[in-house]
Every structure is written in structure tokens, then in C-alpha cells.
Design an enzyme around this catalytic site. Structure first.
Site, mmCIF file in Angstrom:
data_model
loop_
_atom_site.group_PDB
_atom_site.id
_atom_site.type_symbol
_atom_site.label_atom_id
_atom_site.label_comp_id
_atom_site.label_asym_id
_atom_site.label_seq_id
_atom_site.Cartn_x
_atom_site.Cartn_y
_atom_site.Cartn_z
ATOM 1 N N GLU A 1 44.221 10.157 6.547
ATOM 2 C CA GLU A 1 43.235 10.075 7.627
ATOM 3 C C GLU A 1 43.424 11.170 8.682
ATOM 4 O O GLU A 1 42.902 11.061 9.790
ATOM 5 C CB GLU A 1 43.297 8.700 8.282
ATOM 6 C CG GLU A 1 42.980 7.556 7.339
ATOM 7 C CD GLU A 1 43.033 6.206 8.023
ATOM 8 O OE1 GLU A 1 42.117 5.911 8.809
ATOM 9 O OE2 GLU A 1 43.987 5.457 7.784
ATOM 10 N N SER B 1 40.286 3.863 6.552
ATOM 11 C CA SER B 1 39.106 4.726 6.400
ATOM 12 C C SER B 1 38.525 4.679 4.988
ATOM 13 O O SER B 1 37.893 5.627 4.531
ATOM 14 C CB SER B 1 39.432 6.186 6.785
ATOM 15 O OG SER B 1 39.613 6.295 8.170
ATOM 16 N N TYR C 1 31.776 8.237 8.274
ATOM 17 C CA TYR C 1 32.009 9.415 9.093
ATOM 18 C C TYR C 1 31.018 10.553 8.906
ATOM 19 O O TYR C 1 30.983 11.470 9.730
ATOM 20 C CB TYR C 1 33.422 9.950 8.821
ATOM 21 C CG TYR C 1 34.501 8.957 9.128
ATOM 22 C CD1 TYR C 1 34.758 8.560 10.433
ATOM 23 C CD2 TYR C 1 35.268 8.388 8.113
ATOM 24 C CE1 TYR C 1 35.754 7.632 10.725
ATOM 25 C CE2 TYR C 1 36.259 7.464 8.395
ATOM 26 C CZ TYR C 1 36.492 7.093 9.694
ATOM 27 O OH TYR C 1 37.467 6.179 9.987
ATOM 28 N N ARG D 1 40.166 -3.386 16.544
ATOM 29 C CA ARG D 1 38.892 -3.739 15.925
ATOM 30 C C ARG D 1 39.157 -4.630 14.715
ATOM 31 O O ARG D 1 40.082 -4.383 13.946
ATOM 32 C CB ARG D 1 38.161 -2.473 15.472
ATOM 33 C CG ARG D 1 36.676 -2.653 15.223
ATOM 34 C CD ARG D 1 36.072 -1.421 14.572
ATOM 35 N NE ARG D 1 36.437 -1.322 13.169
ATOM 36 C CZ ARG D 1 36.950 -0.231 12.593
ATOM 37 N NH1 ARG D 1 37.181 0.854 13.303
ATOM 38 N NH2 ARG D 1 37.244 -0.233 11.308
ATOM 39 N N ASP E 1 37.339 -6.372 11.299
ATOM 40 C CA ASP E 1 36.207 -6.181 10.395
ATOM 41 C C ASP E 1 35.950 -7.432 9.563
ATOM 42 O O ASP E 1 36.903 -8.108 9.131
ATOM 43 C CB ASP E 1 36.459 -4.994 9.464
ATOM 44 C CG ASP E 1 36.578 -3.679 10.226
ATOM 45 O OD1 ASP E 1 36.022 -3.595 11.338
ATOM 46 O OD2 ASP E 1 37.226 -2.749 9.710
ATOM 47 N N GLU F 1 40.095 -6.977 7.699
ATOM 48 C CA GLU F 1 41.286 -6.308 8.203
ATOM 49 C C GLU F 1 41.183 -6.137 9.708
ATOM 50 O O GLU F 1 40.116 -6.288 10.299
ATOM 51 C CB GLU F 1 41.488 -4.945 7.539
ATOM 52 C CG GLU F 1 40.363 -3.954 7.774
ATOM 53 C CD GLU F 1 40.611 -2.633 7.058
ATOM 54 O OE1 GLU F 1 41.435 -1.846 7.553
ATOM 55 O OE2 GLU F 1 39.984 -2.405 6.008
ATOM 56 N N ASN G 1 42.264 -3.285 12.752
ATOM 57 C CA ASN G 1 42.645 -1.892 12.997
ATOM 58 C C ASN G 1 43.260 -1.785 14.380
ATOM 59 O O ASN G 1 42.618 -2.123 15.380
ATOM 60 C CB ASN G 1 41.417 -0.981 12.915
ATOM 61 C CG ASN G 1 40.783 -1.000 11.538
ATOM 62 O OD1 ASN G 1 41.120 -0.214 10.670
ATOM 63 N ND2 ASN G 1 39.853 -1.928 11.320
ATOM 64 N N GLY H 1 38.996 4.387 15.051
ATOM 65 C CA GLY H 1 38.459 5.722 15.271
ATOM 66 C C GLY H 1 37.786 5.857 16.627
ATOM 67 O O GLY H 1 37.235 4.897 17.172
#
Length: 316
Positions: free
Chosen positions: A31, A158, A224, A263, A265, A278, A280, A284
Site C-alpha cells: 500500500e 486496500s 482509488y 473506519r 467496513d 474489517e 482500519n 486512507g
């Protein structure tokens, strides 16, 4: 306690309180390119706000790099192995330097998708069924047990090395790909439905984001690069469903031991049930990133967001 109340600012408007700030970015994980984008955005925001900040492109000699750098606190913008997995956090703890985000223990746990799912299961939180892919395990048994699956490296982010599998041939190819990134791989039951992401800032859960993408799944390109991916924020949920989703995100975040910001998900199936995917700990901070989007929906600009994250680190 994490709540859904309006956010109460930690930063009081004096950039000198942060001293000299090292923005850690780059690293050596898959990443790296995303981390460089996140770090550049964070550094620009801090400098625009009058913070004495500088960037550090982290390499394999990170111990020497940080020993030579003169800084008072660190803003961690490293994604993936070596930066988001607790190693840098532990080093900064030993140096007695405050840093943004979760501590080394929570970071290491959250980076491990398998252990995170096991923690959530122990708390009775919903996460898709899974099996580990190791040894001479029969792949036919995996499909018989779970049906369609997502194959994931346990320690990557990612969507690197992640792919869906609906047949034995796809499963073998997906397992081979994932094992290029990690020796530990899981096959997780594919939840057909809507994808959501919920950001946490301090003690507040920000407005959820619903993600709509054109590709087979929310892969690296969709995250992205693609302009076809749509983000609905706040997500079009009923008040009850939004409350359920936010409460679940708060519990998922706290049971892993996370702090500061992050974050969580989710997938939602056709019956309306939410499933945790998951968490984070260093999300990002690029132009396509979800935490800044959720903050904006809550009336928090990108510069304000970066200052808040840093203020939580300095103020403990």
C-alpha cells in the site's frame, strides 16, 4: 464511550501546541503508493494550518530515521504491514513520542483479519462465516460449506490479493493470488448486498457511507482510481437502520481496542442484516477516501479533520 452525538472539538486553535510533527508515510508494504498520497494530503493540511510539520518517507531503516529526526509527535499515514500493524506504534511508544490512532496492540489485532473476526465472534458481533486456507485442505469442501466466497490475505489492506470465487477454478486462482501477499489466507462467505463504511472520530460515529461500484467488487481500482464508483453520504438508511449500523460500528471499534480514529467496513444482505468485514486503524486520506467524506458530511473540513486527529494524540 463512543456516541452518535455531535462532535466536540479537541483542537482549540493553537498550532504551536503540537510542536514539530513528523508525518510518517510511504513504507514498504503493498500500500506504499496510497500511503504516499495520504501522507502528502495530511502534510499539506497541517502546514496550511500553521503546524510545524514535515514528511518522513519511511523505509526499512525506520529506527534510524526516527532517531535522527527531531519531532515532538507523529501523524501516522502508513498503510499496511510495517506501518499499520503496530510495529511503528511500538517504536514510538519506546521513544515516548505521542502518535495518532490506535496503540500497538490494537493496531496489530486490527491488521489481522482472522483474529479480528475471532474477537468479534467472541463478543457476539455479526461477521461472515469463514475458513482458513492452509495445508492440503479440500477447496471443494470450502465451496460446499460457504458457497461463494471472498479470498483474502489476512494481513493486507486496500483489497490487495483479494478476489471473489464462485467455482473451484476461481477459488484455486484466488488462493494462489492471496498467498502471494500472505502465508495466512481466509475464505469468507460472500455477502450479496450493499457495502457500507462507518468512520469513528474520537468518541463520535460519523455519518455512514454507502459505496456503489461498477466492478465485480470494491477492488483497488474502484477504491482509488475509478470515477465510476459512487459514494452516498450520508447513506440512504432509515433512522433505525442508521442507528443500528452506527452502534455496531462503535462496538466493533471498541472491542478491538481501537482509539483516536478509524473506519469499520460492512456488508448488508438482502434481509437487511449488517455484517462486519474489517476495521482500519489508519484509513486512507486521499481524494477518494471515506473518512474525509464522512467528516465533510458532519461539517468537518479536511484540515479540521487532520487537526482533530492530531489533537487527540497530543491531548491523550
Amino acid at each position: 464511550m463512543i456516541s452518535e452525538l455531535n462532535y466536540h472539538k479537541t483542537y482549540q486553535g493553537d498550532p504551536s501546541v503540537f510542536g514539530r510533527v513528523a508525518v510518517l508515510m510511504g513504507g514498504n508494504s503493498a500500500e506504499r503508493s496510497v500511503s504516499l498520497q495520504s501522507g502528502a494530503a495530511v502534510l499539506s493540511a497541517l502546514q496550511a494550518s500553521g503546524v510545524d510539520a514535515f514528511g518522513v518517507d519511511v523505509n526499512k531503516d525506520v529506527c534510524e530515521q526516527l532517531n535522527k529526526a527531531e519531532f515532538d509527535c507523529a501523524f501516522i499515514a502508513l498503510h499496511g504491514i510495517g506501518g499499520e500493524d503496530g510495529k511503528v506504534q511500538a517504536l514510538l511508544d519506546l521513544m515516548a513520542k505521542p502518535y495518532t490512532g490506535s496503540d500497538h496492540a490494537a493496531s496489530a489485532l486490527a491488521m489481522n483479519k482472522l483474529h479480528t473476526k475471532q474477537v468479534w465472534q467472541s463478543w457476539g458481533l455479526p461477521t461472515p462465516p469463514y475458513v482458513t486456507l492452509e495445508g492440503k485442505q479440500s477447496l471443494e469442501t470450502v465451496l460446499d460449506t460457504l458457497g461463494h466466497v471472498f479470498v483474502k490475505p489476512v494481513h493486507e489492506g486496500s483489497s490487495y490479493g483479494v478476489s471473489p470465487a464462485r467455482s473451484l477454478e476461481e477459488l484455486q486462482a484466488a488462493a494462489d493470488l492471496a498467498h502471494k501477499y500472505d502465508s495466512l489466507v481466509i475464505a469468507e462467505k460472500l455477502i450479496h448486498g450493499e457495502e457500507y463504511s462507518v468512520s469513528v472520530l474520537g468518541n463520535t460515529v460519523l455519518p455512514p457511507v454507502q459505496i456503489q461500484f461498477k466492478s465485480d467488487f470494491y477492488d483497488f481500482n474502484a477504491k482509488y482510481q475509478s470515477d465510476a464508483t459512487e459514494y452516498l453520504c450520508p447513506a440512504p438508511l432509515s433512522q433505525d437502520d442508521e442507528s443500528i449500523l452506527k452502534a455496531l460500528a462503535a462496538r466493533a471499534f471498541s472491542t478491538v481496542g481501537c482509539r483516536g480514529w478509524g473506519r469499520v467496513d460492512f456488508m448488508r444482505n438482502s434481509s437487511g442484516e449488517f455484517f462486519l468485514l474489517e476495521v482500519n486503524t489508519v484509513p486512507g486520506m486521499t481524494s477518494h477516501s471515506l473518512v474525509p467524506m464522512a467528516a465533510q458530511a458532519a461539517g468537518i473540513s479536511f484540515n479540521e479533520l487532520v487537526l482533530e486527529i492530531l489533537a487527540m494524540a497530543v491531548n491523550g
